[in-house]
Structure formats: structure tokens, C-alpha cells
Design a protein around this motif. Sequence first.
Motif, PDB file in Angstrom:
ATOM      1  N   SER A 274       0.889  -1.095  -0.017  1.00  0.00           N
ATOM      2  CA  SER A 274       0.040   0.086  -0.086  1.00  0.00           C
ATOM      3  C   SER A 274       1.071   1.173  -0.009  1.00  0.00           C
ATOM      4  CB  SER A 274      -0.871  -0.028   1.248  1.00  0.00           C
ATOM      5  OG  SER A 274      -0.253   0.270   2.358  1.00  0.00           O
ATOM      6  N   CYS A 275       0.458   2.198  -0.607  1.00  0.00           N
ATOM      7  CA  CYS A 275       0.981   3.545  -0.633  1.00  0.00           C
ATOM      8  C   CYS A 275       0.154   4.753  -0.520  1.00  0.00           C
ATOM      9  CB  CYS A 275       1.752   3.664  -1.935  1.00  0.00           C
ATOM     10  SG  CYS A 275       2.921   5.216  -2.162  1.00  0.00           S
ATOM     11  N   GLN A 276       0.269   5.594   0.699  1.00  0.00           N
ATOM     12  CA  GLN A 276      -0.845   6.572   0.672  1.00  0.00           C
ATOM     13  C   GLN A 276      -0.493   7.851   1.220  1.00  0.00           C
ATOM     14  OE1 GLN A 276      -3.705   5.131   3.453  1.00  0.00           O
ATOM     15  NE2 GLN A 276      -5.051   6.712   3.512  1.00  0.00           N
ATOM     16  N   VAL A 277      -0.742   8.748   0.610  1.00  0.00           N
ATOM     17  CA  VAL A 277      -0.453   9.997   0.906  1.00  0.00           C
ATOM     18  C   VAL A 277      -1.554  10.786   1.922  1.00  0.00           C
ATOM     19  CG1 VAL A 277      -0.148  12.597   0.036  1.00  0.00           C
ATOM     20  CG2 VAL A 277       0.777  10.779  -1.311  1.00  0.00           C
ATOM     21  N   ILE A 278      -1.130  11.112   2.935  1.00  0.00           N
ATOM     22  CA  ILE A 278      -2.293  11.498   3.762  1.00  0.00           C
ATOM     23  C   ILE A 278      -2.706  13.056   3.617  1.00  0.00           C
ATOM     24  CG2 ILE A 278      -2.701  11.772   6.296  1.00  0.00           C
ATOM     25  CD1 ILE A 278      -1.894   8.947   5.605  1.00  0.00           C
ATOM     26  N   ARG A 279      -4.023  13.117   3.373  1.00  0.00           N
ATOM     27  CA  ARG A 279      -4.634  13.952   3.233  1.00  0.00           C
ATOM     28  C   ARG A 279      -5.725  14.665   4.351  1.00  0.00           C
ATOM     29  NH1 ARG A 279      -3.823  14.763  -2.025  1.00  0.00           N
ATOM     30  NH2 ARG A 279      -2.930  13.217  -3.324  1.00  0.00           N
ATOM     31  N   ASP A 280      -5.986  15.926   4.271  1.00  0.00           N
ATOM     32  CA  ASP A 280      -7.060  16.444   4.984  1.00  0.00           C
ATOM     33  C   ASP A 280      -8.459  15.994   4.683  1.00  0.00           C
ATOM     34  OD1 ASP A 280      -9.107  18.805   5.873  1.00  0.00           O
ATOM     35  OD2 ASP A 280      -7.310  19.135   6.946  1.00  0.00           O
ATOM     36  N   LYS A 281      -9.116  15.477   5.972  1.00  0.00           N
ATOM     37  CA  LYS A 281     -10.368  14.868   5.544  1.00  0.00           C
ATOM     38  C   LYS A 281     -11.490  15.864   5.143  1.00  0.00           C
ATOM     39  CE  LYS A 281     -11.733  11.854   8.349  1.00  0.00           C
ATOM     40  NZ  LYS A 281     -12.210  11.138   9.692  1.00  0.00           N
ATOM     41  N   LYS A 282     -11.398  17.045   5.282  1.00  0.00           N
ATOM     42  CA  LYS A 282     -12.378  17.925   4.896  1.00  0.00           C
ATOM     43  C   LYS A 282     -12.105  18.593   3.406  1.00  0.00           C
ATOM     44  CE  LYS A 282     -14.388  19.644   9.286  1.00  0.00           C
ATOM     45  NZ  LYS A 282     -14.373  20.887  10.040  1.00  0.00           N
ATOM     46  N   THR A 283     -10.850  19.180   3.356  1.00  0.00           N
ATOM     47  CA  THR A 283     -10.527  19.635   2.163  1.00  0.00           C
ATOM     48  C   THR A 283      -9.942  18.649   1.003  1.00  0.00           C
ATOM     49  OG1 THR A 283      -8.338  20.380   2.862  1.00  0.00           O
ATOM     50  CG2 THR A 283     -10.010  22.042   3.233  1.00  0.00           C
ATOM     51  N   GLY A 284      -9.050  17.869   1.413  1.00  0.00           N
ATOM     52  CA  GLY A 284      -8.563  16.835   0.570  1.00  0.00           C
ATOM     53  C   GLY A 284      -7.351  17.119   0.152  1.00  0.00           C
TER      54      GLY A 284
END
Length: 434
Positions: A274-284
Amino acid sequence: MSVLFETSLGDLVIDLEVETCPKTCENFLKLCKVYYYNLNAFFNVSKDFLAQAGDPSATGTGGESIWSYVASQNKGNEQRYYTPEISPRLKHVHKGTVSMAVAPSLPGQEKGGCGSQFFITLADNIEYLDGKHAVFGHVVEGLETLDKLNEVFTDQDGRPFKDVRIRHIVILDDPFPDPPGLLKPPSSPTRPPDNSTRIAEDEDPLSQLPEEEEERIRREKAAAASALTLEMVGDLPFANVRPPENVLFVCKLNPVTRDEDLELIFSRFGTIMSCQVIRDKKTGDSLQYAFIEFDKREEAEQAYFKMQNVLVDDRRIWVDFSQSVAKSNNVWSNNPKRGMGGGGRGQSGGFGGRDDLVKTSRYRDSEDTRDSGGGYGMVFDVPSDRDAGSRRKRSKSPQPKRERDRDWNRRKRSRERRRSRSPDRDRDRRRRDY
């Protein structure tokens, strides 16, 4: 006839009175042969009086004769004690006299007798014991060991604070045949027969570690206590959880970097789970850090060494091993039906099946992850829709856009009029002054 006692304070050689006390000597020698005395403690030490041993329970109430021991091994019934052999010729005159302790009569028995407990005198001329206990031997070597035994620190019951034990016994000569049914164990016991909470006989209570070592131990204990606290509040699945060794933490990313870009760049080192860039939950919007999970730890190590400070999308990234357990916590706390991946601590999933710990988890729910297998959740609290709705009710309704534009133009014209009138006002003031 002699035996050699190897104790934690030194060696003792005991000569036995075989001709005067044959039954007592036979009992003593056969108990030594079956390792009955091995690892027994001197449970009663009185300064300048005696040191008592021979009770496996170290309480003063245990022990049995060799004939009772053989009967118990063969599921038979035999008297626990035998009749003591008290000879008027043998007295407690010299230091190092060895005697069998005579127990009082027990309920159901006419009289007491001798079992396995014995004692060694630590001083001369103890006439008080003559005629009450059966003398059967004398210490001929190791009187300095008795001096050390006489100086040990004891509690109010006479039990040494630091265990003094019989490590091993060597029978130098045994003239007696074995009793019928006697079975010698294949080896000496490796653990003491009593549950002692004293200082171990091979432990030095006054030893001091270097300052660096003591600081390291203190930090480890403090970390263990903190981990236990986090487990209790539900922030960790369990206190001994460790971060995964096949997950990398990548930060200082460019906001435009996507998951697919990182996966393509790091895939040359091995299979990426898995490879995941962490993003803000509201704005993305990207928070400019990511987690990359490899199939094997060796692949993660190679990527760590090769990708440090590499230029990605005009940004030099920073790569390190992940110290977060958020991924594991997502699997256990937010999806209790999955349990622990087969054969875990809890039976119904979650934190050992505890739903109260599941509800207090502060990580992102599994439905918000990028895949169904669980992701790396946010570790900050996000208000629920209910809380957001209550705040919207308390706030005033927003002003329409047309009214906001009208108010802004009105304020702008007012500022321009004040600015245009100010020079005339200053000119009139100067005229009045003249």
C-alpha cells in the motif's frame, strides 16, 4: 563414612556415626542419594546456636523419612517419622555437631520422631539440646563456612534475608543397601522446592550498575509504564505493540505528489502492499507526508537507504521507518469483526473483545481509508456531523452575496468622501488662524 555438602557459602564435609546410629545414618544417606536435600534452604539460623535445614518447604513443618518417601513413590502407606536414635555418648559439645531434629507427635500418632530435618550447631557446649535431638555426625571440614553461616542477616523468624542453599551433595561412602522400591531420579532438581521471595543465593544486593546502564533501565521502565497507560486508555491495542518494520514514513512531499507517483518511484525496490499520501479529511489537500508499506522488511531497508534526500517533484523528501501504530490500531479498533488477523488476543476482535476501547479510538474510521484493508488514519480529532450541526444552529445565518456587495460599496464611497473633504477642512482652519 562421610558426605560432602556444597552450599552457597562454601563446602562442608560431615563424618557420620554409622555404628552408633545406623538407622539415622541410613535415612540421611538415602535422602542424599535421591537428591532430597538438593537446593534446600537453611530456613532457621540462630546466631551462636544452630542452623536448620532439610525441609523442602522451608517452613519447619515439612519433610519425611526415606521409608515414607519410598512408600509415597510406590503409592504405599508408611509412617512419616521413624523412632529417633538418641545415644547418651553423643552430645552437643563441639561446634559443627550434626543432629536430626525430633518432631513432636502429630494428631493420630502416639509419638513424634525423625524425618528429614537436621541442624548443625554454631557454637560449643550447647547442653540444652542433649537428650532431645539425635546426634549422628560432625563437621570435620568447612568450619569457616559455618562462621559465614553464623553471620548472615535474618528476620525475626530466623530466616536469612539472602537464601543460603545446599547446592549439591556428594556421598563419599555409603555402606547401606538401598531400601526395596527406591528409585533414584535421573538428575538433580534445577529449581528450589520452596517458593522463596528472598534474595537469590547467587544475587548480590549491593552490586551497582554503571550510571549509563541504570539510566537505560530507568528509561525502559518508564517507557513500559507509558505504554501500559496508553493501552489502558485505548490509544494502543496492547502495551507491547511495536511499529511495523516494513513500513516507511515519507515527508516533505510536494503537495502535487500523488499516491500513484510515489508507488511508481518506490516500486523498484520491491512489492508495495500500500502507498498512501495522507490528506486533510475535509479539504482533501495533501498534508505532505505518506506511508509506504512493502511486502518484506529487506525491501523497506533498501528503499530507506536509497531514497533519503532524493528529489521528487522539486522537493527533497525525507524517508524514515514508521514509528506509528495507527495502521494496526485501525485494523483492531475500527473493525472489531476482523479481530487480530487470526489467533489473536481477543475472541471477538478489537482490543481483546472490549467494545469500550473501540469507541474511544481516536483514529480515522475504516470507511474513510483509501482501500478496504485499512489505512493510516489521522491522529487528530475530527468533529462529528452532530457537533458541526449544533455549531451551525448557534451561528448566525450567512448574509446573501448581493447585500455583502452593497455594504462594501457603501463603505467604499464613504471613505472616498471623507478623503476628498479633508483638504478643504484644513484650508478653512488655516484662514481662521490668520
